[in-house]
Design an enzyme around this catalytic site. Structure first.
Site, PDB file in Angstrom:
ATOM      1  N   LYS A  22      17.824  -8.941   7.187  1.00 18.94           N
ATOM      2  CA  LYS A  22      17.887  -9.059   5.722  1.00 18.94           C
ATOM      3  C   LYS A  22      18.880 -10.155   5.319  1.00 18.94           C
ATOM      4  CE  LYS A  22      15.188  -5.486   4.315  1.00 18.94           C
ATOM      5  NZ  LYS A  22      13.953  -5.650   3.530  1.00 18.94           N
ATOM      6  N   GLY A  29       0.796  -1.236   0.000  1.00 23.17           N
ATOM      7  CA  GLY A  29       0.000   0.000   0.000  1.00 23.17           C
ATOM      8  C   GLY A  29       0.819   1.271   0.000  1.00 23.17           C
ATOM      9  N   TYR A  80      23.208  -4.128   2.150  1.00 23.83           N
ATOM     10  CA  TYR A  80      23.941  -4.416   3.395  1.00 23.83           C
ATOM     11  C   TYR A  80      23.567  -5.781   3.990  1.00 23.83           C
ATOM     12  CZ  TYR A  80      19.979  -1.985   5.795  1.00 23.83           C
ATOM     13  OH  TYR A  80      18.749  -1.567   6.244  1.00 23.83           O
ATOM     14  N   PHE A 123      14.867   1.623  11.287  1.00 20.22           N
ATOM     15  CA  PHE A 123      15.181   3.006  11.682  1.00 20.22           C
ATOM     16  C   PHE A 123      16.649   3.045  12.069  1.00 20.22           C
ATOM     17  CE2 PHE A 123      13.052   0.903  15.313  1.00 20.22           C
ATOM     18  CZ  PHE A 123      14.084   0.862  16.226  1.00 20.22           C
TER      19      PHE A 123
HETATM   20  C1  HXC Z   1      15.150   3.556  19.149  1.00 19.77           C
HETATM   21  C2  HXC Z   1      12.998   2.824  18.703  1.00 19.77           C
HETATM   22  C3  HXC Z   1      12.882   3.757  17.627  1.00 19.77           C
HETATM   23  C4  HXC Z   1      14.000   4.612  17.366  1.00 19.77           C
HETATM   24  C5  HXC Z   1      11.032   2.641  17.780  1.00 19.77           C
HETATM   25  N1  HXC Z   1      11.828   2.173  18.744  1.00 19.77           N
HETATM   26  N2  HXC Z   1      11.648   3.602  17.074  1.00 19.77           N
HETATM   27  N3  HXC Z   1      14.109   2.718  19.431  1.00 19.77           N
HETATM   28  N4  HXC Z   1      15.107   4.470  18.144  1.00 19.77           N
HETATM   29  N5  HXC Z   1      13.989   5.504  16.379  1.00 19.77           N
HETATM   30  C6  HXC Z   1      11.512   1.133  19.717  1.00 19.77           C
HETATM   31  C7  HXC Z   1      10.321   1.486  20.604  1.00 19.77           C
HETATM   32  O1  HXC Z   1      10.698   2.336  21.676  1.00 19.77           O
HETATM   33  C8  HXC Z   1       9.876   0.099  21.074  1.00 19.77           C
HETATM   34  O2  HXC Z   1      10.722  -0.415  22.061  1.00 19.77           O
HETATM   35  C9  HXC Z   1      10.137  -0.772  19.831  1.00 19.77           C
HETATM   36  O3  HXC Z   1      11.096  -0.072  19.042  1.00 19.77           O
HETATM   37  C10 HXC Z   1       8.873  -0.975  19.003  1.00 19.77           C
HETATM   38  O4  HXC Z   1       8.349   0.282  18.660  1.00 19.77           O
HETATM   39  P1  HXC Z   1       6.809   0.470  18.260  1.00 19.77           P
HETATM   40  O5  HXC Z   1       6.636   1.876  17.822  1.00 19.77           O
HETATM   41  O6  HXC Z   1       5.945  -0.050  19.354  1.00 19.77           O
HETATM   42  O7  HXC Z   1       6.718  -0.587  17.038  1.00 19.77           O
HETATM   43  P2  HXC Z   1       5.654  -0.732  15.874  1.00 19.77           P
HETATM   44  O8  HXC Z   1       4.438   0.102  16.144  1.00 19.77           O
HETATM   45  O9  HXC Z   1       5.521  -2.177  15.648  1.00 19.77           O
HETATM   46  O10 HXC Z   1       6.388  -0.031  14.606  1.00 19.77           O
HETATM   47  C11 HXC Z   1       7.491  -0.620  13.996  1.00 19.77           C
HETATM   48  C12 HXC Z   1       8.572   0.396  13.575  1.00 19.77           C
HETATM   49  C13 HXC Z   1       7.971   1.577  12.758  1.00 19.77           C
HETATM   50  C14 HXC Z   1       9.601  -0.374  12.781  1.00 19.77           C
HETATM   51  C15 HXC Z   1       9.227   0.973  14.837  1.00 19.77           C
HETATM   52  O11 HXC Z   1       8.984   2.475  12.348  1.00 19.77           O
HETATM   53  C16 HXC Z   1       7.239   1.090  11.538  1.00 19.77           C
HETATM   54  O12 HXC Z   1       6.022   0.812  11.626  1.00 19.77           O
HETATM   55  N6  HXC Z   1       7.933   0.925  10.376  1.00 19.77           N
HETATM   56  C17 HXC Z   1       7.319   0.386   9.144  1.00 19.77           C
HETATM   57  C18 HXC Z   1       7.821   1.051   7.901  1.00 19.77           C
HETATM   58  C19 HXC Z   1       9.315   1.186   7.771  1.00 19.77           C
HETATM   59  O13 HXC Z   1      10.057   1.063   8.771  1.00 19.77           O
HETATM   60  N7  HXC Z   1       9.757   1.478   6.544  1.00 19.77           N
HETATM   61  C20 HXC Z   1      11.136   1.658   6.252  1.00 19.77           C
HETATM   62  C21 HXC Z   1      11.696   0.483   5.556  1.00 19.77           C
HETATM   63  S1  HXC Z   1      13.144   1.073   4.850  1.00 19.77           S
HETATM   64  P3  HXC Z   1      10.325  -0.375  23.651  1.00 19.77           P
HETATM   65  O14 HXC Z   1      11.439  -1.094  24.318  1.00 19.77           O
HETATM   66  O15 HXC Z   1      10.254   1.082  24.000  1.00 19.77           O
HETATM   67  O16 HXC Z   1       9.004  -1.065  23.760  1.00 19.77           O
HETATM   68  C22 HXC Z   1      14.286  -0.077   4.638  1.00 19.77           C
HETATM   69  C23 HXC Z   1      15.375   0.434   3.686  1.00 19.77           C
HETATM   70  C24 HXC Z   1      16.708  -0.177   3.824  1.00 19.77           C
HETATM   71  O17 HXC Z   1      14.225  -1.130   5.157  1.00 19.77           O
HETATM   72  C25 HXC Z   1      17.808   0.407   2.953  1.00 19.77           C
HETATM   73  C26 HXC Z   1      17.716   1.839   2.488  1.00 19.77           C
HETATM   74  C27 HXC Z   1      18.803   2.308   1.579  1.00 19.77           C
HETATM   75  P1  NAP Z   2       7.755   1.659   3.179  1.00 19.43           P
HETATM   76  O1  NAP Z   2       6.889   2.418   2.256  1.00 19.43           O
HETATM   77  O2  NAP Z   2       7.833   2.103   4.595  1.00 19.43           O
HETATM   78  O3  NAP Z   2       7.338   0.139   3.101  1.00 19.43           O
HETATM   79  C1  NAP Z   2       7.255  -0.742   4.154  1.00 19.43           C
HETATM   80  C2  NAP Z   2       5.903  -1.429   4.080  1.00 19.43           C
HETATM   81  O4  NAP Z   2       5.881  -2.496   5.022  1.00 19.43           O
HETATM   82  C3  NAP Z   2       4.728  -0.501   4.411  1.00 19.43           C
HETATM   83  O5  NAP Z   2       3.758  -0.601   3.408  1.00 19.43           O
HETATM   84  C4  NAP Z   2       4.191  -1.039   5.737  1.00 19.43           C
HETATM   85  O6  NAP Z   2       2.774  -0.902   5.794  1.00 19.43           O
HETATM   86  C5  NAP Z   2       4.605  -2.510   5.657  1.00 19.43           C
HETATM   87  N1  NAP Z   2       4.758  -3.104   6.988  1.00 19.43           N
HETATM   88  C6  NAP Z   2       5.559  -2.707   7.992  1.00 19.43           C
HETATM   89  N2  NAP Z   2       5.412  -3.489   9.065  1.00 19.43           N
HETATM   90  C7  NAP Z   2       4.505  -4.437   8.714  1.00 19.43           C
HETATM   91  C8  NAP Z   2       3.935  -5.552   9.388  1.00 19.43           C
HETATM   92  N3  NAP Z   2       4.277  -5.838  10.644  1.00 19.43           N
HETATM   93  N4  NAP Z   2       3.042  -6.311   8.734  1.00 19.43           N
HETATM   94  C9  NAP Z   2       2.688  -6.022   7.456  1.00 19.43           C
HETATM   95  N5  NAP Z   2       3.189  -4.992   6.758  1.00 19.43           N
HETATM   96  C10 NAP Z   2       4.087  -4.204   7.390  1.00 19.43           C
HETATM   97  O7  NAP Z   2       9.286   1.620   2.673  1.00 19.43           O
HETATM   98  P2  NAP Z   2       9.923   1.208   1.256  1.00 19.43           P
HETATM   99  O8  NAP Z   2      11.114   2.066   1.076  1.00 19.43           O
HETATM  100  O9  NAP Z   2       8.898   1.179   0.191  1.00 19.43           O
HETATM  101  O10 NAP Z   2      10.451  -0.267   1.557  1.00 19.43           O
HETATM  102  C11 NAP Z   2       9.965  -1.394   0.837  1.00 19.43           C
HETATM  103  C12 NAP Z   2      10.992  -2.507   0.857  1.00 19.43           C
HETATM  104  O11 NAP Z   2      12.162  -2.115   0.165  1.00 19.43           O
HETATM  105  C13 NAP Z   2      11.464  -2.936   2.247  1.00 19.43           C
HETATM  106  O12 NAP Z   2      11.675  -4.328   2.271  1.00 19.43           O
HETATM  107  C14 NAP Z   2      12.771  -2.226   2.391  1.00 19.43           C
HETATM  108  O13 NAP Z   2      13.636  -2.842   3.312  1.00 19.43           O
HETATM  109  C15 NAP Z   2      13.292  -2.348   0.969  1.00 19.43           C
HETATM  110  N6  NAP Z   2      14.347  -1.423   0.593  1.00 19.43           N
HETATM  111  C16 NAP Z   2      14.047  -0.114   0.387  1.00 19.43           C
HETATM  112  C17 NAP Z   2      15.061   0.737  -0.032  1.00 19.43           C
HETATM  113  C18 NAP Z   2      14.800   2.187  -0.339  1.00 19.43           C
HETATM  114  O14 NAP Z   2      15.728   2.898  -0.704  1.00 19.43           O
HETATM  115  N7  NAP Z   2      13.572   2.659  -0.228  1.00 19.43           N
HETATM  116  C19 NAP Z   2      16.362   0.243  -0.214  1.00 19.43           C
HETATM  117  C20 NAP Z   2      16.619  -1.095   0.030  1.00 19.43           C
HETATM  118  C21 NAP Z   2      15.605  -1.928   0.411  1.00 19.43           C
HETATM  119  P3  NAP Z   2       1.944  -0.621   7.148  1.00 19.43           P
HETATM  120  O15 NAP Z   2       2.662   0.459   7.884  1.00 19.43           O
HETATM  121  O16 NAP Z   2       0.579  -0.265   6.658  1.00 19.43           O
HETATM  122  O17 NAP Z   2       1.942  -1.931   7.887  1.00 19.43           O
END
Ligand code: HXC
Ligand code: NAP
Length: 293
Positions: free
Chosen positions: A171, A24, A156, A105
């Site tokens: 990963k 989404g 990475y 993060f």
């Molecule tokens: C330290 C942190 C933190 C931060 C959260 N936590 N953010 N700790 N620094 N910045 C801690 C919280 O305090 C908590 O621990 C635990 O992590 C869980 O946090 P919640 O907020 O309760 O988790 P949740 O609601 O499940 O959310 C998960 C999330 C959030 C990962 C923290 O950011 C999320 O929903 N992300 C989904 C989308 C996403 O991350 N997209 C990016 C993918 S990019 P405690 O101990 O306090 O309970 C990617 C790219 C890679 O992968 C390569 C790029 C080039």
């Molecule tokens: P993004 O938009 O934040 O995508 C992450 C997706 O994962 C969101 O749609 C989120 O939706 C879903 N998600 C997170 N936690 C989930 C859970 N517990 N259950 C089900 N769905 C969950 O970030 P993006 O950049 O597009 O990343 C997509 C993929 O590419 C990831 O695997 C990331 O590691 C990889 N990647 C991205 C980059 C880049 O440069 N962007 C580089 C290398 C790899 P909800 O919040 O609605 O759950």
């Protein structure tokens, strides 16, 4: 034609149905859009149903394809099985799974609570395992073949990376699972591949990896030999190909699409790029003058 052009022919995925986790938003949404444009039907799934429904409506309007939005937290195996069953009930069959959902993060690792570390491992590694196992077992039990699983990792996953240690750890696990099952489940007609993207700007990633002023301070395109970030269509082209039957002989591969970014960081003498052209004559003379001394 340029790199933003669409690669496969229009009907390349006609009759196919895929599940895209995290479909989404961000890259998942872009990859879903292209699958639809190629004639596939797609289930998009994540935690936020409202976001999924909005994306599904938008994608259907843009492409004329069929999208089923289903809420599912990939960390919960029972929820994943329910999502799988609803997907199959709705579309009749699923041909491929795109493990794209992730959490991440930046943080010094010593600042992380145990739960923070677990949260990333649970979404990325356990979530990918849950989806892979749920769909894989179903296909095997029902003797359905010509299936495929594609997972999105990162560069990475090979090198590791400071400040995103839970993500790097998870990963790397996904990469190992991909290669392992590519061999073990080939006999059941299931192919496994992964893509390791370099920087492809999305709100989800940039807000968590380059928060606030970091976006201006760290221009990720400067780390890339090709001097630019990736375009979503470039990733969509590669993922659609790997999910299609054109890639029937591709199994167990992890394809990097990063403009050479990670190799630039790896090569010991790559920093010599900073030497201006006019200095090379002098350097050559200095080196040659050492001959036989
Ligand atoms: C330290 C942190 C933190 C931060 C959260 N936590 N953010 N700790 N620094 N910045 C801690 C919280 O305090 C908590 O621990 C635990 O992590 C869980 O946090 P919640 O907020 O309760 O988790 P949740 O609601 O499940 O959310 C998960 C999330 C959030 C990962 C923290 O950011 C999320 O929903 N992300 C989904 C989308 C996403 O991350 N997209 C990016 C993918 S990019 P405690 O101990 O306090 O309970 C990617 C790219 C890679 O992968 C390569 C790029 C080039
Ligand atoms: P993004 O938009 O934040 O995508 C992450 C997706 O994962 C969101 O749609 C989120 O939706 C879903 N998600 C997170 N936690 C989930 C859970 N517990 N259950 C089900 N769905 C969950 O970030 P993006 O950049 O597009 O990343 C997509 C993929 O590419 C990831 O695997 C990331 O590691 C990889 N990647 C991205 C980059 C880049 O440069 N962007 C580089 C290398 C790899 P909800 O919040 O609605 O759950």
């Amino acid at each position: 034609m340029d790199y933003k052009a669409k690669m496969l022919r229009d009907d390349a995925l006609k009759g196919k149905t895929y599940v895209v986790t995290g479909g989404g938003s961000g890259l998942g949404k872009s990859m879903t859009k292209y699958l639809l444009e190629l004639g596939a039907q797609v289930v998009i799934t994540s935690r936020n149903l409202e976001k999924l429904e909005k994306a599904a409506k938008e994608l259907e309007e843009q492409t004329g394809g069929k999208v089923l939005p289903l809420q599912c937290d990939v960390r919960d195996y029972d929820a994943v099985c329910e999502m799988r069953d609803k997907s199959i009930e709705h579309f009749g069959k699923i041909d491929g799974l795109l493990n794209n959902a992730a959490g991440n993060f930046i943080s010094p690792t010593e600042r992380l609570s145990s739960n923070a570390f677990d949260t990333i491992i649970d979404i990325v590694l356990k979530g990918t395992k849950n989806c892979t196992l749920a769909f894989g077992k179903y296909w095997i039990d029902h003797k359905e073949t010509q299936k495929t699983v594609l997972s999105i990792v990162t560069t990475y996953a090979w090198t590791g990376s400071a400040y995103v240690v839970p993500s790097a750890t998870a990963k790397a696990g996904v990469m190992a699972m991909t290669r392992s099952l590519a061999v073990e489940w080939a006999k059941y007609g299931i192919r496994f591949n992964a893509i390791a993207p370099g920087p492809f700007p999305t709100k989800g990633a940039w807000d968590r990896l380059l928060p606030g002023e970091l976006k201006e301070k760290f221009d990720l395109s400067k780390k890339v030999p090709l001097n630019r970030v990736g375009d979503h269509q470039e990733l969509a082209n590669l993922s659609a190909y790997l999910l299609s039957d054109f890639a029937e002989y591709l199994n167990g591969e992890v394809i990097t699409i990063d403009g050479g970014e990670w190799l630039k960081g790896a090569g010991q003498f790559n920093l010599l790029e900073q030497i201006p052209e006019e200095m090379w004559d002098m350097l050559e003379m200095m080196i040659k003058s050492k001959k036989n001394k």
